[in-house]
Every structure is written in C-alpha cells, then in structure tokens.
Design a protein around this motif. Sequence first.
Motif, PDB file in Angstrom:
ATOM      1  N   ASP A  94       0.822  -1.215   0.000  1.00 21.58           N
ATOM      2  CA  ASP A  94       0.000   0.000   0.000  1.00 21.58           C
ATOM      3  C   ASP A  94       0.852   1.260   0.000  1.00 21.58           C
ATOM      4  OD1 ASP A  94      -2.247  -1.522  -0.009  1.00 21.58           O
ATOM      5  OD2 ASP A  94      -2.605  -1.396   2.154  1.00 21.58           O
ATOM      6  N   GLN A  95       2.005   1.207   0.661  1.00 24.89           N
ATOM      7  CA  GLN A  95       2.883   2.375   0.696  1.00 24.89           C
ATOM      8  C   GLN A  95       3.277   2.812  -0.713  1.00 24.89           C
ATOM      9  OE1 GLN A  95       5.869   0.472   3.284  1.00 24.89           O
ATOM     10  NE2 GLN A  95       5.578   2.180   4.707  1.00 24.89           N
ATOM     11  N   ILE A  96       3.518   1.838  -1.567  1.00 25.05           N
ATOM     12  CA  ILE A  96       3.950   2.153  -2.935  1.00 25.05           C
ATOM     13  C   ILE A  96       2.759   2.523  -3.807  1.00 25.05           C
ATOM     14  CG2 ILE A  96       5.201   1.284  -4.937  1.00 25.05           C
ATOM     15  CD1 ILE A  96       6.594  -0.699  -3.088  1.00 25.05           C
ATOM     16  N   GLN A  97       1.668   1.792  -3.665  1.00 23.95           N
ATOM     17  CA  GLN A  97       0.502   2.023  -4.524  1.00 23.95           C
ATOM     18  C   GLN A  97      -0.103   3.409  -4.341  1.00 23.95           C
ATOM     19  OE1 GLN A  97      -1.806  -1.625  -3.531  1.00 23.95           O
ATOM     20  NE2 GLN A  97      -1.901  -1.895  -5.757  1.00 23.95           N
ATOM     21  N   LYS A  98       0.104   4.015  -3.185  1.00 20.07           N
ATOM     22  CA  LYS A  98      -0.458   5.343  -2.940  1.00 20.07           C
ATOM     23  C   LYS A  98       0.254   6.436  -3.734  1.00 20.07           C
ATOM     24  CE  LYS A  98      -2.254   4.402   1.696  1.00 20.07           C
ATOM     25  NZ  LYS A  98      -2.093   4.661   3.151  1.00 20.07           N
ATOM     26  N   ILE A  99       1.456   6.139  -4.227  1.00 16.38           N
ATOM     27  CA  ILE A  99       2.202   7.186  -4.938  1.00 16.38           C
ATOM     28  C   ILE A  99       2.537   6.822  -6.382  1.00 16.38           C
ATOM     29  CG2 ILE A  99       3.216   8.116  -2.823  1.00 16.38           C
ATOM     30  CD1 ILE A  99       5.823   6.659  -3.583  1.00 16.38           C
ATOM     31  N   VAL A 100       2.440   5.528  -6.756  1.00 13.69           N
ATOM     32  CA  VAL A 100       2.883   5.094  -8.086  1.00 13.69           C
ATOM     33  C   VAL A 100       1.829   4.214  -8.739  1.00 13.69           C
ATOM     34  CG1 VAL A 100       4.638   3.808  -9.381  1.00 13.69           C
ATOM     35  CG2 VAL A 100       5.313   5.154  -7.395  1.00 13.69           C
ATOM     36  N   ASP A 101       1.606   4.442 -10.033  1.00 17.01           N
ATOM     37  CA  ASP A 101       0.822   3.505 -10.834  1.00 17.01           C
ATOM     38  C   ASP A 101       1.751   2.351 -11.201  1.00 17.01           C
ATOM     39  OD1 ASP A 101      -0.634   2.072 -12.635  1.00 17.01           O
ATOM     40  OD2 ASP A 101      -0.922   3.696 -14.073  1.00 17.01           O
ATOM     41  N   LEU A 102       1.646   1.252 -10.491  1.00 17.92           N
ATOM     42  CA  LEU A 102       2.585   0.141 -10.653  1.00 17.92           C
ATOM     43  C   LEU A 102       2.451  -0.553 -12.004  1.00 17.92           C
ATOM     44  CD1 LEU A 102       2.496  -1.438  -7.079  1.00 17.92           C
ATOM     45  CD2 LEU A 102       4.341  -0.133  -8.137  1.00 17.92           C
ATOM     46  N   PHE A 103       1.346  -0.368 -12.665  1.00 17.98           N
ATOM     47  CA  PHE A 103       1.136  -1.043 -13.945  1.00 17.98           C
ATOM     48  C   PHE A 103       2.127  -0.563 -15.003  1.00 17.98           C
ATOM     49  CE2 PHE A 103      -1.124  -2.364 -17.792  1.00 17.98           C
ATOM     50  CZ  PHE A 103      -1.541  -3.633 -17.420  1.00 17.98           C
ATOM     51  N   SER A 104       2.640   0.652 -14.854  1.00 16.15           N
ATOM     52  CA  SER A 104       3.558   1.210 -15.857  1.00 16.15           C
ATOM     53  C   SER A 104       5.015   0.836 -15.602  1.00 16.15           C
ATOM     54  CB  SER A 104       3.430   2.735 -15.895  1.00 16.15           C
ATOM     55  OG  SER A 104       3.857   3.303 -14.665  1.00 16.15           O
ATOM     56  N   VAL A 105       5.322   0.253 -14.440  1.00 16.03           N
ATOM     57  CA  VAL A 105       6.716  -0.020 -14.068  1.00 16.03           C
ATOM     58  C   VAL A 105       7.248  -1.228 -14.841  1.00 16.03           C
ATOM     59  CG1 VAL A 105       8.290  -0.573 -12.180  1.00 16.03           C
ATOM     60  CG2 VAL A 105       6.351   0.965 -11.777  1.00 16.03           C
ATOM     61  N   LYS A 106       8.435  -1.057 -15.440  1.00 16.46           N
ATOM     62  CA  LYS A 106       9.100  -2.134 -16.191  1.00 16.46           C
ATOM     63  C   LYS A 106      10.352  -2.650 -15.480  1.00 16.46           C
ATOM     64  CE  LYS A 106       6.323  -1.063 -19.665  1.00 16.46           C
ATOM     65  NZ  LYS A 106       5.147  -1.886 -20.006  1.00 16.46           N
ATOM     66  N   HIS A 107      11.020  -1.768 -14.749  1.00 15.55           N
ATOM     67  CA  HIS A 107      12.320  -2.093 -14.159  1.00 15.55           C
ATOM     68  C   HIS A 107      12.275  -1.720 -12.678  1.00 15.55           C
ATOM     69  CE1 HIS A 107      17.009  -1.443 -14.422  1.00 15.55           C
ATOM     70  NE2 HIS A 107      16.665  -2.344 -13.517  1.00 15.55           N
ATOM     71  N   LEU A 108      12.564  -2.680 -11.818  1.00 16.01           N
ATOM     72  CA  LEU A 108      12.555  -2.469 -10.372  1.00 16.01           C
ATOM     73  C   LEU A 108      13.981  -2.545  -9.849  1.00 16.01           C
ATOM     74  CD1 LEU A 108      10.976  -2.151  -7.707  1.00 16.01           C
ATOM     75  CD2 LEU A 108      10.768  -4.655  -7.641  1.00 16.01           C
ATOM     76  N   LYS A 109      14.400  -1.476  -9.142  1.00 12.23           N
ATOM     77  CA  LYS A 109      15.740  -1.423  -8.568  1.00 12.23           C
ATOM     78  C   LYS A 109      15.643  -1.351  -7.047  1.00 12.23           C
ATOM     79  CE  LYS A 109      18.255   0.936 -12.307  1.00 12.23           C
ATOM     80  NZ  LYS A 109      19.174   2.071 -12.593  1.00 12.23           N
ATOM     81  N   PHE A 110      16.587  -2.010  -6.385  1.00 16.73           N
ATOM     82  CA  PHE A 110      16.671  -1.941  -4.933  1.00 16.73           C
ATOM     83  C   PHE A 110      18.002  -1.310  -4.551  1.00 16.73           C
ATOM     84  CE2 PHE A 110      13.857  -5.567  -5.691  1.00 16.73           C
ATOM     85  CZ  PHE A 110      12.789  -5.255  -4.859  1.00 16.73           C
ATOM     86  N   GLY A 111      17.956  -0.377  -3.587  1.00 16.79           N
ATOM     87  CA  GLY A 111      19.179   0.204  -3.071  1.00 16.79           C
ATOM     88  C   GLY A 111      19.952  -0.799  -2.239  1.00 16.79           C
ATOM     89  N   SER A 112      21.109  -0.388  -1.768  1.00 18.49           N
ATOM     90  CA  SER A 112      21.990  -1.286  -1.029  1.00 18.49           C
ATOM     91  C   SER A 112      21.313  -1.838   0.224  1.00 18.49           C
ATOM     92  CB  SER A 112      23.267  -0.530  -0.643  1.00 18.49           C
ATOM     93  OG  SER A 112      24.129  -1.350   0.095  1.00 18.49           O
ATOM     94  N   SER A 113      21.250  -3.162   0.304  1.00 10.29           N
ATOM     95  CA  SER A 113      20.739  -3.889   1.478  1.00 10.29           C
ATOM     96  C   SER A 113      19.272  -3.592   1.785  1.00 10.29           C
ATOM     97  CB  SER A 113      21.596  -3.573   2.718  1.00 10.29           C
ATOM     98  OG  SER A 113      22.943  -3.906   2.481  1.00 10.29           O
TER      99      SER A 113
ATOM    100  N   THR B 285      17.210  -5.031 -10.583  1.00  7.61           N
ATOM    101  CA  THR B 285      18.580  -4.659 -10.243  1.00  7.61           C
ATOM    102  C   THR B 285      18.680  -4.591  -8.726  1.00  7.61           C
ATOM    103  OG1 THR B 285      18.904  -3.393 -12.283  1.00  7.61           O
ATOM    104  CG2 THR B 285      20.363  -2.892 -10.446  1.00  7.61           C
ATOM    105  N   MET B 286      19.680  -5.269  -8.155  1.00  6.99           N
ATOM    106  CA  MET B 286      19.792  -5.327  -6.696  1.00  6.99           C
ATOM    107  C   MET B 286      21.201  -5.761  -6.311  1.00  6.99           C
ATOM    108  SD  MET B 286      17.696  -8.894  -6.088  1.00  6.99           S
ATOM    109  CE  MET B 286      16.381  -8.406  -7.201  1.00  6.99           C
ATOM    110  N   ASP B 287      21.510  -5.690  -4.999  1.00  7.07           N
ATOM    111  CA  ASP B 287      22.758  -6.267  -4.517  1.00  7.07           C
ATOM    112  C   ASP B 287      22.478  -7.668  -3.973  1.00  7.07           C
ATOM    113  OD1 ASP B 287      21.571  -5.920  -2.043  1.00  7.07           O
ATOM    114  OD2 ASP B 287      22.977  -4.395  -1.348  1.00  7.07           O
ATOM    115  N   ARG B 288      23.535  -8.358  -3.552  1.00  8.19           N
ATOM    116  CA  ARG B 288      23.362  -9.758  -3.140  1.00  8.19           C
ATOM    117  C   ARG B 288      22.502  -9.881  -1.885  1.00  8.19           C
ATOM    118  NH1 ARG B 288      25.520 -13.434   0.440  1.00  8.19           N
ATOM    119  NH2 ARG B 288      25.074 -15.581  -0.225  1.00  8.19           N
ATOM    120  N   LYS B 289      22.614  -8.932  -0.940  1.00 10.71           N
ATOM    121  CA  LYS B 289      21.832  -9.037   0.294  1.00 10.71           C
ATOM    122  C   LYS B 289      20.335  -9.034   0.000  1.00 10.71           C
ATOM    123  CE  LYS B 289      25.122  -7.182   3.665  1.00 10.71           C
ATOM    124  NZ  LYS B 289      25.377  -6.127   4.679  1.00 10.71           N
ATOM    125  N   THR B 290      19.915  -8.175  -0.912  1.00 12.45           N
ATOM    126  CA  THR B 290      18.497  -8.148  -1.274  1.00 12.45           C
ATOM    127  C   THR B 290      18.115  -9.422  -2.013  1.00 12.45           C
ATOM    128  OG1 THR B 290      18.569  -5.731  -1.430  1.00 12.45           O
ATOM    129  CG2 THR B 290      16.724  -6.842  -2.499  1.00 12.45           C
TER     130      THR B 290
END
Length: 551
Positions: free
Chosen positions: A397-416, A436-441
Amino acid sequence: MPSTFDKFTWEIFHTIFDYLKTIDLLYAFVKINPYVNTILHSYPRIQLNFKSMKKSTFYFICEHIHPNQIQSLVLSDDEYTPGQIKLFMSLLPLIQFNNLQHISIDQIADGNLLCLMLSHLENNVRIHSLSVNSELIDINIKNARSITDILTTLPSLKYLSFIDSSLLITLRQPLSKVTHLTIYSCLFNDLRIIFRWIPNLRYLKISVPFHDDILTSDHVLPHLSSLIIKSQSSMLFNQLENFLSFTPSLKHLTLETMGEQAMLDGRRWEMLIKTKLPYLTEFALNITPEENDMTADGVLSHFQNSFWTIDKHWQMACLISTMTQTCVQLFSVPQFSPTDSWYPPEEGFINHSLNHYLFHEDCTHLRVSHFPSEILAPLFFKHIRILSLECTTDNIDQIQKIVDLFSVKHLKFGSSVRCRPFNDLLKYAPNIYQLTMDRKTLVQIIDSPPDDQKVYEQIKKLNVEDTILNKDIDQICQIFPKLEHVSLSVKEREDIFPIFNGLHYLTSAIVSWTHPFNTSPSIIDEYLNQNSICTDGTYRFHASSLHVWID
C-alpha cells in the motif's frame, strides 16, 4: 494441388507484407509453396533491425531472406549482441545489398571492419541514410580517408550520422546532397571545415565533449532550419550570438550546455531571436550556469512577457538550490523537464515554475528514499518505468499510494534494502521484467518464507551489483527460470559455467570473476564452443570479464 494462396496476385501479397514485422512475415509465409516463396523473395521492402535480437531469430532471418530484398538494416555490437556485425558480414556481405536505402551500424569497435563494410557500399546509388555510432572504435588516418572517400561515392546520401567530427574533416570532396547531419562527438573548431564540405545542411545535431574550443563560424548556412547542440563545454553568449547570425533560416533550436550567467538572461534571448532568428518556431534550452546570485523568480520573470507566453508559447523553469536560493539550472518545459525524481522531494534542490508546472507528470524514473507518515498530495506518479526503492518497504500500500505500478518495467533496490511484500509487488506490477539489486536483497528474496511464491517467470533481466556466491546460482536458476539476460559477478571463473547451464532461456550475459584475474582467451573460447554456448565467436572477452551472445 493448387492452394487458395495461388489465387492472390503478387500485388495483394506485397500489400499484406507491408503491414507485418519481418520475423512474423517469414514465420507466416516461408515454405508454404513454391508460388508463395517466389512472391516472398520478390518483396523489396524488408526492414531489418537486429538490435537486441535472439541469435536463433537472427539466424532464421539470415537463412530465409535475400540481400536484394532488404531496404533498411540495423546492426549492433552492443552488450546484448557482441560480435553480431562480423557474423552478419560473414553470412550476407553488404556488397550484395543493391536495394539497401538505410543502414545503421551501432557500437562497432573494429575500424578495419567498418572500413570493409563501407567499401561494400561504394557507389551504391540507393543509399540515402547512413548511421555509424561507437564509443569504442579507433580509426587511423588511412581508414578515415578511405571512409570519407567512400561517402563521396554515394550519390543519394541525404541523412548522415557519424562517430566523430575528426573523421569528417578528412573529406576531400563535398557531400552536396547531405542535408541532415548528426555528429556524436564534435569539436566546435571542426565545424568550419565540415560546413565547407557539407554546404547544404537543413538539420544539424552535435554532441560536444568537454573541450576549450570556441563556438565560431564564418560560413553562412542559408538552408539550416534545425539545430540541436548538446555541449559539455561552457559557452559564452557572445559566441552563440555570432554563430547564430550565420543561420538566418533557423526554425528549430535546441541547446543544452554549461554557460556564463548571461545565458540566463531572458531579455537577451528575446533580442537574439527577434533580430537574428525571425523564423524560429521551436525553442528549447537546458542551461547549467556558472555560480551566480540570480534567484529563480529573477531569472524566470524575464521569460514571462507576451513574447514568450503569447507570441511563442514557450515555457521555462528553474532548478533552485535551497541553500543559496539561486538558479542552478534553467530549462524549457516540457522538453527538458526532469524525468528522474526523488520521493519525497530531496533536500537541497527544488524545481520551480511561475506557472505551477506539474513536474512529476514527466517523471519516468522514481527513487523512493522513505515513506513519510502522510502522503504528499498531490504527488501521484503515473508514468514510472523505473522504480528505485532506496528504503525498506513493509507493505504494498505504501507504494501504490504514490505510483501507478502497472507502468513499471524495471525495479531497482538500493543497497541492502528489504522488500518484504516482493510477491505482492510483482502481482500488482505485472509488467516488471527487469530487476537490479545487490546480493543481500537477492538473498532476502531467495530466503523468503516457504509459503511465498518462489518462481518469478515474468523476470527476463537480472542485474546483481556485487559478487554472488556459488551457492546462489542454483537458487537464481530455480527462482528466475525465464531469464534472458544476466549481469553478474562471481568469485571463481568456474562459477560462470552453472549460470549458462542452468538458465535455459538465456540469450545474452555479462559475467565477471575475481579469480583468476587473467584468463587465456583460448580457455574461454574452448569452453563456449564445447558447451554449445557460443560457437560462432559472438562474444567479447577481456582479462576476467565476458560479454556473450548465446547460441
């Protein structure tokens, strides 16, 4: 026995073919019967774009088309298809392409190969568009002169996109038919020579590297109607005024550069346009000025009179330093509206417009640093293609309140960063195909509770930004079984082998290892051949890094 297809004329077939992609055309009609085959191979308007193409598809197309059918051709040695250009030349030499009108050669690294390719096009009367782009190529003076001499033998050449201005200044005869010129790396000083050899330009686009050249001209360009300059060098307004005085017919001007404080002066821009560019209808600026004391309102107020808002309908905005309250960037909207944004807006800089421009509407890459307790109205991002999570996310819900997730093609995670609702995120963002992510994620996703879904077939590309362990590889292959491209780093060279063996849909890969640092090319070549991973030399290898286009 005659088939229904035999009742259709060649003209009907060719009209149908015009609406089909090349691969669909071949899959649908090849080898139906001799009559259809004859019609198919007489079709002269095939458009081939091999960029990022699977190798099996590449071979299928090369096997079933004739060179004289191809009207447009795009070849690329980028990270997804290294070695493609040389392979294509071994299968279908360009000298056979007597119907070719457009050719694009992207990321070629071999100057001799480029020279050979262009020699195959010498005196081709149909070529009207030629594009050569590469960041890696080194061309000696002998090859440079050979290349430019060949360009002068193409009587129909109208559109030219080329690597470097230093090559074009070796011209010895004019290119009088060329009206559209793009130079990917151009020194201002070279333009004087180029304008003499290419005198009839209507369109000019140049990218200028950091250099201490001065923008000058002594050659009138009476036909030039579109000018696009992207410069990493600083520019003085006086130099720009002098240069533009030689372009009296300009209708479209786009300028992206660093410059002195005078480049922020709307009154001076207005005077320049009125006196030297009377036909200008399209105008876009992106100016990064030297350190100054100009406030955003002080800059923008001079772009608010009737000339800008009523006569021209051109709108400007600023990036402000919140520490100094000064303008650090002046840009046209929507042309240069930032496409990369932070949520919540980052401290230190803020976009500002006197017309309350909705900057977030243009954002395609959103970086989320944290989720505030209250949603910042009215920020809802509708067009995000790349979503970067730089903070731990506890619920979808935290993400859906600010982003239309249907348009997202590429998901990146910051460090850890931990993303506990990873399954839910992919469920509500069904078009994500790249991670795109690091090994911890990565390990956090791998070690998620057993009742969670543990197979993600929608993911086609995976980039892991630090070194993975041998034990991770089998789990990657199980959890992401449909991967087509990976970019990974491993500890031991032998760890790359399970990657190729376990990912059965893989079409390209970038893999590197830390030990041993130097590997003999013969070892890599032998492994790739023996395991039928790459049997035709379509890979790029250096020391301990391998880019491969997989069989």
